[in-house]
Write a protein that holds these residues in place. Structure first.
Motif, PDB file in Angstrom:
ATOM      1  N   TYR A  29      -6.048  -0.456   6.990  1.00  0.00           N
ATOM      2  CA  TYR A  29      -5.310  -0.169   5.760  1.00  0.00           C
ATOM      3  C   TYR A  29      -6.112  -0.522   4.516  1.00  0.00           C
ATOM      4  O   TYR A  29      -5.867   0.058   3.449  1.00  0.00           O
ATOM      5  CB  TYR A  29      -3.945  -0.854   5.816  1.00  0.00           C
ATOM      6  N   LEU A  54      -6.604   2.212   1.743  1.00  0.00           N
ATOM      7  CA  LEU A  54      -6.399   1.880   0.331  1.00  0.00           C
ATOM      8  C   LEU A  54      -7.563   2.375  -0.521  1.00  0.00           C
ATOM      9  O   LEU A  54      -7.364   3.013  -1.569  1.00  0.00           O
ATOM     10  CB  LEU A  54      -6.232   0.359   0.202  1.00  0.00           C
ATOM     11  N   HIS A  55      -8.774   2.089  -0.081  1.00  0.00           N
ATOM     12  CA  HIS A  55      -9.948   2.533  -0.848  1.00  0.00           C
ATOM     13  C   HIS A  55     -10.059   4.057  -0.833  1.00  0.00           C
ATOM     14  O   HIS A  55     -10.512   4.660  -1.817  1.00  0.00           O
ATOM     15  CB  HIS A  55     -11.210   1.890  -0.293  1.00  0.00           C
ATOM     16  N   ASP A  57       2.366   2.220  -3.180  1.00  0.00           N
ATOM     17  CA  ASP A  57       1.345   2.595  -4.169  1.00  0.00           C
ATOM     18  C   ASP A  57       1.024   1.458  -5.128  1.00  0.00           C
ATOM     19  O   ASP A  57       0.515   1.702  -6.232  1.00  0.00           O
ATOM     20  CB  ASP A  57       1.780   3.838  -4.961  1.00  0.00           C
ATOM     21  N   ARG A 117      -7.461   6.104  -0.802  1.00  0.00           N
ATOM     22  CA  ARG A 117      -6.492   6.567  -1.795  1.00  0.00           C
ATOM     23  C   ARG A 117      -7.036   6.413  -3.209  1.00  0.00           C
ATOM     24  O   ARG A 117      -6.693   7.181  -4.120  1.00  0.00           O
ATOM     25  CB  ARG A 117      -5.177   5.784  -1.652  1.00  0.00           C
ATOM     26  N   ARG A 118      -7.913   5.428  -3.402  1.00  0.00           N
ATOM     27  CA  ARG A 118      -8.527   5.222  -4.731  1.00  0.00           C
ATOM     28  C   ARG A 118      -9.819   6.020  -4.890  1.00  0.00           C
ATOM     29  O   ARG A 118     -10.514   5.883  -5.873  1.00  0.00           O
ATOM     30  CB  ARG A 118      -8.820   3.734  -4.927  1.00  0.00           C
ATOM     31  N   ALA A 147      -1.814  -4.882  -3.191  1.00  0.00           N
ATOM     32  CA  ALA A 147      -2.068  -4.628  -1.764  1.00  0.00           C
ATOM     33  C   ALA A 147      -3.477  -5.048  -1.383  1.00  0.00           C
ATOM     34  O   ALA A 147      -3.707  -5.644  -0.318  1.00  0.00           O
ATOM     35  CB  ALA A 147      -1.849  -3.156  -1.446  1.00  0.00           C
ATOM     36  N   LEU A 148      -4.456  -4.762  -2.256  1.00  0.00           N
ATOM     37  CA  LEU A 148      -5.838  -5.145  -1.988  1.00  0.00           C
ATOM     38  C   LEU A 148      -5.967  -6.656  -1.863  1.00  0.00           C
ATOM     39  O   LEU A 148      -6.603  -7.171  -0.929  1.00  0.00           O
ATOM     40  CB  LEU A 148      -6.747  -4.620  -3.099  1.00  0.00           C
ATOM     41  N   PHE A 160      -1.512  -0.585  -5.384  1.00  0.00           N
ATOM     42  CA  PHE A 160      -2.832  -0.746  -4.788  1.00  0.00           C
ATOM     43  C   PHE A 160      -3.491  -2.081  -5.134  1.00  0.00           C
ATOM     44  O   PHE A 160      -4.142  -2.692  -4.289  1.00  0.00           O
ATOM     45  CB  PHE A 160      -3.742   0.415  -5.205  1.00  0.00           C
ATOM     46  N   LEU A 216       0.837  -1.201   0.000  1.00  0.00           N
ATOM     47  CA  LEU A 216       0.000   0.000   0.000  1.00  0.00           C
ATOM     48  C   LEU A 216       0.871   1.250   0.000  1.00  0.00           C
ATOM     49  O   LEU A 216       0.634   2.194  -0.769  1.00  0.00           O
ATOM     50  CB  LEU A 216      -0.914  -0.023   1.227  1.00  0.00           C
TER      51      LEU A 216
END
Length: 809
Positions: A659, A663-664, A628, A666-667, A633-634, A630, A625
């Motif tokens: 986290y 993550l979501h 970057d 950041r998206r 990481a997901l 993503f 994460l």
């Protein structure tokens, strides 16, 4: 609701009245009892029952309802929690659709303890979801630590939870510190129960004797003599009956005779002036067999098997049965169900126990231990009771043995407070054996017990006491040995936990000197200890931000790890490398750090311990994460979350949820961020992880901001900052709250306050922001500090727009 008062003041009576009214209104009422060990002399610490014993009525009710309701009801009430709680209540085994419970997956001790507490909490809520519930718990001053921890989590629950009322009673003169803390919790109401005034004493006497009003003179004497203690009032009335001053007429009505109606006559009677004297007077009227039974029962405990009461008292069976019936009639003993008896009041037992001569008391305790041992062997639930009886009987070898077993069982049940107390008692008994010279091998055994005690103290966060225990163990360890090195390393960990870095490194240096001087050879065990010592050193340098020392140590240790390290040590070493890089890179992780995290996960998978694998997988997900990456990481975080949910590992679960929400965010995915954050907040609160609860609130602030609810966004953002403020280490992702708050200030035209938030996000202890974004923030700060500020609003708007473009706002 907690009812506090001195012994005899009527706490239990009031609580029972509350539960009676609740039952009349259709609420489900459950009652649990806390039982202490000793009485009289300094009692052994710890409860006399197994962990969660006061909550067994709850678990038994759940088991009965699950059997009656079938598989669907069993899943609703328990599900996977059944495997966790069956260790505390065997009736939860073999429920419909759940089968015989298998041992739940192993977790680190803190996580396993949190899983037990959360399992009880969730089961309680599941039961209350269908029927409002009142849970009465009597004598909380004797409650075990694990049950108290459950109450602490309930006290922190929001009001929106299923309807549960816990009513607890405890003695004000025996209040432990943990109860004082619980009483101050926001969700707790305390009712201090004082002594009765004159009118209340009159009402009590009228109710007991079915009199419209007691004679004024009688009432005045009772108020004065009892000092408003209800139990004292009742005992005085018993004394009046025994003196013939209070009698029934042929129609069953109570009357005071002429002496009783005259205040001077009643006051002049040779009645005792203290509660203890009153009870002593009542007991003195028993015959010899009754005396023997009461004394024997007071040794056995507040509650005991009726068969055990009749065992080995030197009287005929007929005499014993007659005496036992007389004790029931006199309300000294009462039925407790399932063939058990109990004293009508604790004061009766305490007074009877104090009447026993010391030598006789010692012999009775020894006999009680022998009878229980012969009947039940080393039954797990009786370990503290056996230890108590043999300790009071001064049978030191058996007392030490059972205290050790009780300590180890308590530790396995995550009841750390009880484990610590039992280890302490085991050491006391061991010292008595050592002084008597009965056991030559006791010296080494005491050193091993001191180390075990130190381990539990460290686990419970009592680092100074743990260090003292290790130092005591060191006095029994040979001058140059692996054992001495291990103890010194553990001593270092107690310093490291509180970030006392120099002291930790000094202990580690002493441990290495002991290893170097060891005469045991550099076999596998030696290298294992040496490598663990170096990994612990890396951790100290990481938290002390000593980058150069950490890098030098890593260069020195890495070849040895690669050549000799076991998989678990390789995993720890690569995790230490991840920590080293996180500090240097400020959580903007490089490809090298990602590879270290992958290597740590591979080593953990080689070991095959599921809990450690899940933790390493989470760490890799977090590193990805911050890199970057993503998409990967997901996948990794989702897989880690599934694993820890199956295991019930709340701390790692809280981290995964946090986290995933980040993550979501950041998206820029609003609804998944909200869902993961709400789940994360619930789990982090249950696990008492203030840093992750704050992170969830920060992400919820962003959700509210995106939805245009500035007021809610501000409240959540400020709550996050408040949650992080008291932490011993700086939480490094405070941008999650600072940026929404800066945006709110900007929209309100408060540019200086907004820039102050951006400035805080640039702190070197915070995650390093992307270069372009950091430069925008720095320009805002410089303009505010040095001017000109005419275009500060425009600069601020561009900085926040850049933050949104980068996925930070």
């Amino acid at each position: 609701m907690l009812i506090r008062g001195e012994s005899g003041v009527g706490k239990t009576r009031l609580a029972l009245e509350v539960t009676r009214l609740a039952a009349q209104r259709g609420l489900l009422v459950l009652t649990g009892q806390c039982v202490g060990l000793g009485v009289g002399e300094a009692a052994e610490p710890g409860p006399s029952t197994a962990p969660l014993h006061p909550l067994r009525p709850l678990l038994l009710t759940v088991a009965d309802l699950a059997r009656a309701g079938g598989e669907a009801e069993a899943q609703r009430l328990l599900g996977a929690r059944g495997a966790v709680l069956a260790a505390y209540e065997p009736a939860l085994g073999g429920l419909p659709g759940l089968g015989e419970p298998t041992a739940p997956p192993e977790l680190p001790p803190d996580a396993a303890r949190a899983r037990v507490i959360d399992s009880v909490r969730q089961t309680l809520f599941a039961l209350a979801a269908s029927t409002p519930l009142v849970l009465l718990l009597d004598d909380l001053q004797w409650m075990d630590e694990l049950s108290l921890s459950v109450l602490e989590t309930l006290a922190e629950e929001p009001l929106a939870r299923p309807p549960v009322l816990v009513v607890g009673t405890y003695r004000s003169e025996e209040t432990p510190p943990v109860l004082e803390t619980l009483a101050r919790a926001p969700g707790v109401t305390v009712i201090p129960l004082g002594r009765l005034d004159g009118a209340s004493v009159g009402s009590m006497v009228s109710g007991m004797l079915a009199l419209r009003a007691p004679p004024v003179g009688v009432l005045d004497v009772l108020v004065r003599q009892s000092d408003g203690n209800p139990f004292f009032v009742a005992e005085y009335l018993r004394a009046a009956i025994s003196e013939g001053m209070l009698t029934r007429d042929p129609r069953g009505r109570w009357h005071f005779d002429e002496r009783g109606t005259a205040p001077d006559s009643l006051a002049a009677l040779p009645l005792p002036r203290t509660l203890a004297e009153l009870i002593d007077r009542r007991l003195s009227r028993l015959d010899g067999t009754g005396h023997a039974l009461v004394a024997w029962g007071s040794v056995l405990g507040r509650e005991f098997d009726a068969e055990l009461l009749l065992a080995d008292t030197g009287h005929s069976e007929g005499a014993l049965l007659g005496a036992m019936e007389a004790l029931r009639v006199r309300n000294i003993l009462e039925e407790a169900g399932a063939g058990r008896l109990r004293f009508g009041h604790d004061k009766l037992r305490e007074t009877a126990y104090e009447r026993i001569p010391v030598a006789r008391r010692r012999a009775l305790h020894q006999r009680a231990g022998e009878l229980l041992e012969a009947r039940h062997g080393e039954a797990a639930d009786l370990l503290p009771v056996l230890a108590h009886h043999f300790a009071r009987g001064e049978v030191h070898d058996k007392a030490s043995h059972y205290f050790v077993q009780a300590a180890r069982r308590a530790r396995a049940a995550y009841a750390n407070g009880e484990a610590i107390a039992f280890y302490g008692s085991a050491l006391t008994e061991g010292q008595a054996l050592l002084a008597s010279g009965d056991d030559p091998g006791r010296h080494d055994a005491l050193g091993a017990l001191q180390e075990e005690l130190g381990d539990v103290l460290a686990l419970a966060g009592r680092q100074a006491e743990a260090r003292a225990a290790y130092q005591q163990a060191l006095t029994r360890a040979s001058g140059a040995s692996l054992g001495r090195a291990r103890l010194l390393r553990k001593e270092g960990k107690t310093w490291e936990t509180h970030h006392q870095h120099d002291e930790a490194l000094a202990s580690y240096a002493a441990a290495e000197r002991a290893l170097e001087a060891s005469q045991e050879g550099r076999a596998e065990g030696w290298w294992h200890e040496w490598l663990q010592l170096q990994v612990d050193r890396v951790s100290v340098h990481y938290f002390a931000a000593r980058q150069e020392e950490m890098e030098d140590l890593v260069r020195r240790v890495q070849p040895v790890v690669e050549q000799r390290g076991a998989p678990v040590q390789r995993a720890s070493f690569f995790q230490a490398l991840v920590q080293k890089n996180l500090r240097a890179e400020r959580y903007r992780t490089s490809s090298e750090t990602v590879e270290h995290a992958r290597a740590s996960l591979r080593a953990r998978e080689e070991v095959g311990e599921p809990g450690a694998v899940a933790s390493a997988r989470f760490a890799l997900g977090a590193v990805l994460l911050w890199h970057d990456a993503f998409g990967e990481a997901l996948d990794v975080l989702t897989e880690a979350l599934r694993a820890v949910e199956r295991r019930g590992d709340l701390p790692i679960q809280a981290r995964c949820l946090t986290y995933l929400a980040m993550l979501h965010r950041r998206r820029r995915k609003l609804e998944p961020t909200r869902q993961w954050s709400n789940q994360g907040l619930e789990v982090a609160t249950a696990a008492r992880m203030a840093d992750y609860a704050g992170a969830a609130q920060a992400n919820l602030a962003w959700v509210a901001l995106r939805r245009g609810d500035l007021g809610h966004a501000e409240r959540q953002g400020l709550a996050a900052l408040d949650a992080w403020k008291p932490l011993p280490l700086v939480y490094p992702f405070q941008w999650t709250a600072l940026l929404p708050l800066a945006c709110i200030e900007q929209r309100r035209g408060r540019h200086a306050e907004a820039v102050a938030r951006l400035h805080a996000a640039l702190d070197p202890k915070q995650q390093r922001l992307p270069d372009a974004l950091g430069a925008c923030f720095a320009r805002c700060v410089k303009t505010l500090e040095h001017g000109p500020t005419a275009h500060l609003g425009d600069l601020l708007q561009r900085a926040l727009t850049e933050a949104e473009r980068e996925g930070f706002l």
